[in-house]
Design a protein around this motif. Structure first.
Motif, PDB file in Angstrom:
ATOM      1  N   ASN A 112       0.847  -1.192   0.000  1.00  0.00           N
ATOM      2  CA  ASN A 112       0.000   0.000   0.000  1.00  0.00           C
ATOM      3  C   ASN A 112       0.876   1.233   0.000  1.00  0.00           C
ATOM      4  N   PHE A 113       0.342   2.328  -0.467  1.00  0.00           N
ATOM      5  CA  PHE A 113       1.050   3.602  -0.434  1.00  0.00           C
ATOM      6  C   PHE A 113       0.056   4.739  -0.230  1.00  0.00           C
ATOM      7  N   THR A 114       0.613   5.920   0.028  1.00  0.00           N
ATOM      8  CA  THR A 114      -0.167   7.030   0.568  1.00  0.00           C
ATOM      9  C   THR A 114      -0.116   8.255  -0.327  1.00  0.00           C
ATOM     10  N   CYS A 115      -1.221   8.965  -0.349  1.00  0.00           N
ATOM     11  CA  CYS A 115      -1.302  10.284  -0.975  1.00  0.00           C
ATOM     12  C   CYS A 115      -1.817  11.264   0.071  1.00  0.00           C
TER      13      CYS A 115
ATOM     14  N   ARG B 182      -7.832  -6.443  -7.809  1.00  0.00           N
ATOM     15  CA  ARG B 182      -6.999  -6.566  -6.601  1.00  0.00           C
ATOM     16  C   ARG B 182      -6.584  -5.215  -6.027  1.00  0.00           C
ATOM     17  N   ILE B 183      -7.013  -4.156  -6.642  1.00  0.00           N
ATOM     18  CA  ILE B 183      -6.626  -2.808  -6.212  1.00  0.00           C
ATOM     19  C   ILE B 183      -7.810  -2.134  -5.532  1.00  0.00           C
ATOM     20  N   SER B 184      -7.543  -1.499  -4.412  1.00  0.00           N
ATOM     21  CA  SER B 184      -8.595  -0.749  -3.718  1.00  0.00           C
ATOM     22  C   SER B 184      -8.006   0.546  -3.179  1.00  0.00           C
ATOM     23  N   ALA B 185      -8.893   1.481  -2.855  1.00  0.00           N
ATOM     24  CA  ALA B 185      -8.453   2.778  -2.344  1.00  0.00           C
ATOM     25  C   ALA B 185      -9.443   3.270  -1.308  1.00  0.00           C
TER      26      ALA B 185
ATOM     27  N   GLU C 282      -8.746  14.545   7.148  1.00  0.00           N
ATOM     28  CA  GLU C 282      -7.321  14.618   7.490  1.00  0.00           C
ATOM     29  C   GLU C 282      -6.443  14.723   6.246  1.00  0.00           C
ATOM     30  N   GLY C 283      -7.031  14.626   5.069  1.00  0.00           N
ATOM     31  CA  GLY C 283      -6.306  14.865   3.824  1.00  0.00           C
ATOM     32  C   GLY C 283      -5.369  13.742   3.423  1.00  0.00           C
ATOM     33  N   TYR C 284      -5.893  12.511   3.326  1.00  0.00           N
ATOM     34  CA  TYR C 284      -5.059  11.439   2.798  1.00  0.00           C
ATOM     35  C   TYR C 284      -5.910  10.372   2.130  1.00  0.00           C
ATOM     36  N   SER C 285      -5.242   9.625   1.248  1.00  0.00           N
ATOM     37  CA  SER C 285      -5.854   8.483   0.586  1.00  0.00           C
ATOM     38  C   SER C 285      -4.820   7.363   0.534  1.00  0.00           C
ATOM     39  N   TYR C 286      -5.287   6.145   0.730  1.00  0.00           N
ATOM     40  CA  TYR C 286      -4.416   4.982   0.623  1.00  0.00           C
ATOM     41  C   TYR C 286      -4.819   4.169  -0.609  1.00  0.00           C
ATOM     42  N   LEU C 287      -3.806   3.648  -1.297  1.00  0.00           N
ATOM     43  CA  LEU C 287      -4.040   2.702  -2.385  1.00  0.00           C
ATOM     44  C   LEU C 287      -3.453   1.363  -1.953  1.00  0.00           C
ATOM     45  N   TYR C 288      -4.246   0.296  -2.077  1.00  0.00           N
ATOM     46  CA  TYR C 288      -3.815  -1.042  -1.675  1.00  0.00           C
ATOM     47  C   TYR C 288      -3.786  -1.949  -2.899  1.00  0.00           C
ATOM     48  N   ILE C 289      -2.770  -2.786  -2.978  1.00  0.00           N
ATOM     49  CA  ILE C 289      -2.725  -3.827  -4.000  1.00  0.00           C
ATOM     50  C   ILE C 289      -2.550  -5.159  -3.283  1.00  0.00           C
ATOM     51  N   LYS C 290      -3.466  -6.067  -3.539  1.00  0.00           N
ATOM     52  CA  LYS C 290      -3.450  -7.367  -2.875  1.00  0.00           C
ATOM     53  C   LYS C 290      -2.842  -8.400  -3.816  1.00  0.00           C
ATOM     54  N   GLY C 291      -1.906  -9.198  -3.306  1.00  0.00           N
ATOM     55  CA  GLY C 291      -1.335 -10.252  -4.137  1.00  0.00           C
ATOM     56  C   GLY C 291      -0.681  -9.709  -5.403  1.00  0.00           C
ATOM     57  N   SER C 292       0.349  -8.872  -5.233  1.00  0.00           N
ATOM     58  CA  SER C 292       0.970  -8.159  -6.364  1.00  0.00           C
ATOM     59  C   SER C 292       1.405  -9.110  -7.473  1.00  0.00           C
ATOM     60  N   GLN C 293       1.193  -8.663  -8.696  1.00  0.00           N
ATOM     61  CA  GLN C 293       1.600  -9.396  -9.896  1.00  0.00           C
ATOM     62  C   GLN C 293       2.556  -8.530 -10.705  1.00  0.00           C
TER      63      GLN C 293
END
Lengths: 110, 112
Positions: free
Chosen positions: A20-23, A61-64, A70-81
């Motif tokens: 996951n990573f952050t914006c 497999r991607i969700s957000a 609070e001014g943020y968004s997370y992006l998640y990738i499950k089971g990376s390919q």
């Protein structure tokens, strides 16, 4: 001018792992938050447009998630390919104009 | 539905030369954007058109950059004369009445 920060700037993940990573963006005057995936030599591809606090969006497999207070968004990738290798860009903005972060460059190691 | 088309895909020029990029948006999209993406940075908006009118060109270096969308469809972006710091990917995007912008593959410019 909006200050949009994405972290980390780059990330190496083993195939099959989740990540996951952050914006981060200013929470005042929020209108919408866009996520794009940009593979090398291809067009940036729109993943999600999020407008409501607490929004959760999913595409395969991607969700957000989105927190406008609070001014943020997370992006998640499950089971990376390997095909997930790309630069992921976020962009808050109004109805007309987007301001992009510098992106998170994701590399999936087979 | 055809996507946003851009040409050329790659261009190498020497500093002080001129260069032009072309963009054909998705049919029916009234709004067209040009972005500059320098390595390690996010895309930066250069200019936004609504049909054939300019909505925002506040970040366009007007001493050397120009853009037009004469018939409200395709658009050209020109740099004259080019500087080393203009080396970047130039992205074109279009939008209909919705929020999402649709991008072309970009033109990668190298100024030597």
């Amino acid at each position: 001018i909006l200050n949009v920060e994405q972290s980390p700037q780059s990330l190496h993940v083993q195939e099959g792992d989740s990540t996951n990573f952050t914006c981060s963006f200013p929470s005042s005057n929020f209108y919408a938050l866009h996520w794009y995936r940009w593979e090398t030599a291809k067009s940036p591809e729109a993943l999600f447009v999020m407008t409501l606090n607490g929004d959760e969006k999913k595409k395969g497999r991607i969700s957000a998630t989105l927190n406008t207070k609070e001014g943020y968004s997370y992006l998640y990738i499950k089971g990376s390919q390997p095909e997930d290798s790309a630069t992921y860009l976020c962009a808050p903005g109004g109805a007309q104009k987007l301001v992009f972060g510098q992106g998170t460059r994701l590399t999936i190691n087979p | 539905e055809a996507g946003v088309a851009q040409s050329p895909r790659y261009k190498i020029i020497e500093k002080r030369q001129s260069v032009a990029f072309w963009c054909n948006p998705i049919s029916g999209h009234a709004t067209l954007y040009w972005y500059q993406q320098i390595l390690g940075q996010g895309p930066k908006l250069l200019i936004q058109f609504q049909n054939n009118g300019v909505v925002d060109d506040s970040q366009l270096p007007k001493d050397r950059f120009s853009a037009e969308r004469l018939k409200g469809v395709d658009s050209t972006l020109k740099i004259q004369p080019a500087k080393l710091e203009d080396s970047a990917v130039y992205l074109c995007a279009s939008r209909d009445a919705g929020l999402a912008q649709y991008f072309g593959p970009g033109t990668r410019l190298l100024v030597l």
